[in-house]
Design a protein around this motif. Structure first.
Motif, PDB file in Angstrom:
ATOM      1  N   GLU A   1       0.821  -1.218   0.000  1.00  0.00           N
ATOM      2  CA  GLU A   1       0.000   0.000   0.000  1.00  0.00           C
ATOM      3  C   GLU A   1       0.851   1.262   0.000  1.00  0.00           C
ATOM      4  N   THR A   2       1.965   1.238   0.741  1.00  0.00           N
ATOM      5  CA  THR A   2       2.795   2.436   0.849  1.00  0.00           C
ATOM      6  C   THR A   2       3.927   2.466  -0.169  1.00  0.00           C
ATOM      7  N   GLY A   3       4.271   1.341  -0.734  1.00  0.00           N
ATOM      8  CA  GLY A   3       5.365   1.266  -1.694  1.00  0.00           C
ATOM      9  C   GLY A   3       6.680   0.875  -1.043  1.00  0.00           C
ATOM     10  N   ALA A   4       6.886   1.318   0.187  1.00  0.00           N
ATOM     11  CA  ALA A   4       8.113   1.013   0.924  1.00  0.00           C
ATOM     12  C   ALA A   4       7.889   1.385   2.379  1.00  0.00           C
ATOM     13  N   CYS A   5       8.758   0.907   3.244  1.00  0.00           N
ATOM     14  CA  CYS A   5       8.671   1.299   4.656  1.00  0.00           C
ATOM     15  C   CYS A   5      10.061   1.268   5.267  1.00  0.00           C
ATOM     16  N   ASN A   6      10.182   1.885   6.437  1.00  0.00           N
ATOM     17  CA  ASN A   6      11.444   1.829   7.170  1.00  0.00           C
ATOM     18  C   ASN A   6      11.283   0.858   8.333  1.00  0.00           C
ATOM     19  N   THR A   7      12.299   0.745   9.161  1.00  0.00           N
ATOM     20  CA  THR A   7      12.237  -0.230  10.249  1.00  0.00           C
ATOM     21  C   THR A   7      11.236   0.156  11.325  1.00  0.00           C
ATOM     22  N   GLN A   8      10.912   1.431  11.455  1.00  0.00           N
ATOM     23  CA  GLN A   8       9.918   1.835  12.450  1.00  0.00           C
ATOM     24  C   GLN A   8       8.563   1.208  12.142  1.00  0.00           C
ATOM     25  N   ILE A   9       8.198   1.152  10.880  1.00  0.00           N
ATOM     26  CA  ILE A   9       6.945   0.499  10.480  1.00  0.00           C
ATOM     27  C   ILE A   9       7.048  -1.005  10.735  1.00  0.00           C
TER      28      ILE A   9
ATOM     29  N   TYR B   1      17.802   1.724  -0.885  1.00  0.00           N
ATOM     30  CA  TYR B   1      17.781   3.130  -0.453  1.00  0.00           C
ATOM     31  C   TYR B   1      17.440   3.256   1.030  1.00  0.00           C
ATOM     32  N   GLY B   2      17.784   2.275   1.849  1.00  0.00           N
ATOM     33  CA  GLY B   2      17.469   2.309   3.267  1.00  0.00           C
ATOM     34  C   GLY B   2      16.021   2.001   3.583  1.00  0.00           C
ATOM     35  N   LEU B   3      15.274   1.524   2.599  1.00  0.00           N
ATOM     36  CA  LEU B   3      13.860   1.200   2.777  1.00  0.00           C
ATOM     37  C   LEU B   3      13.635  -0.287   2.533  1.00  0.00           C
ATOM     38  N   ILE B   4      12.544  -0.792   3.054  1.00  0.00           N
ATOM     39  CA  ILE B   4      12.141  -2.178   2.825  1.00  0.00           C
ATOM     40  C   ILE B   4      11.022  -2.149   1.786  1.00  0.00           C
ATOM     41  N   MET B   5      11.216  -2.870   0.697  1.00  0.00           N
ATOM     42  CA  MET B   5      10.216  -2.923  -0.375  1.00  0.00           C
ATOM     43  C   MET B   5       9.910  -4.371  -0.717  1.00  0.00           C
ATOM     44  N   LEU B   6       8.838  -4.569  -1.457  1.00  0.00           N
ATOM     45  CA  LEU B   6       8.475  -5.922  -1.882  1.00  0.00           C
ATOM     46  C   LEU B   6       9.527  -6.487  -2.815  1.00  0.00           C
TER      47      LEU B   6
END
Length: 87
Positions: free
Chosen positions: A17-25, A52-57
């Motif tokens: 839904e968001t496209g990517a998230c960080n570790t806080q999510i 890019y420091g993000l978690i993506m599918l």
């Protein structure tokens, strides 16, 4: 192959839904110590990828979402400006 739990499914849908998230999510879905290990396992299975420091599918994450009836959104195909705004 790891067994995808209901919590994993909710996490993958949230990333979709968001496209990517960080570790806080990530830590909203999993306790911190378990979340770190779980994300490593999911990354090894290509359910998610870090970029890019993000978690993506990842590729297998997209395939899994298609199998449960969710249409995967692919961040890499968004225009560069939109990618920068998301991150």
């Amino acid at each position: 192959m790891i067994e995808i739990t209901e919590r994993d499914k909710k996490f993958l849908i949230a990333i979709n839904e968001t496209g990517a998230c960080n570790t806080q999510i990530l830590f909203r879905f999993y306790p911190e110590s378990y979340g770190k290990e779980r994300i490593r396992k999911m990354e090894a299975e290509k359910l998610v990828t870090r970029k890019y420091g993000l978690i993506m599918l990842g590729a297998e994450g997209e395939n899994y979402l298609e199998s449960v009836g969710e249409a995967p959104k692919i961040l890499d195909r968004f225009p560069t400006e939109k990618q920068k705004k998301i991150s």
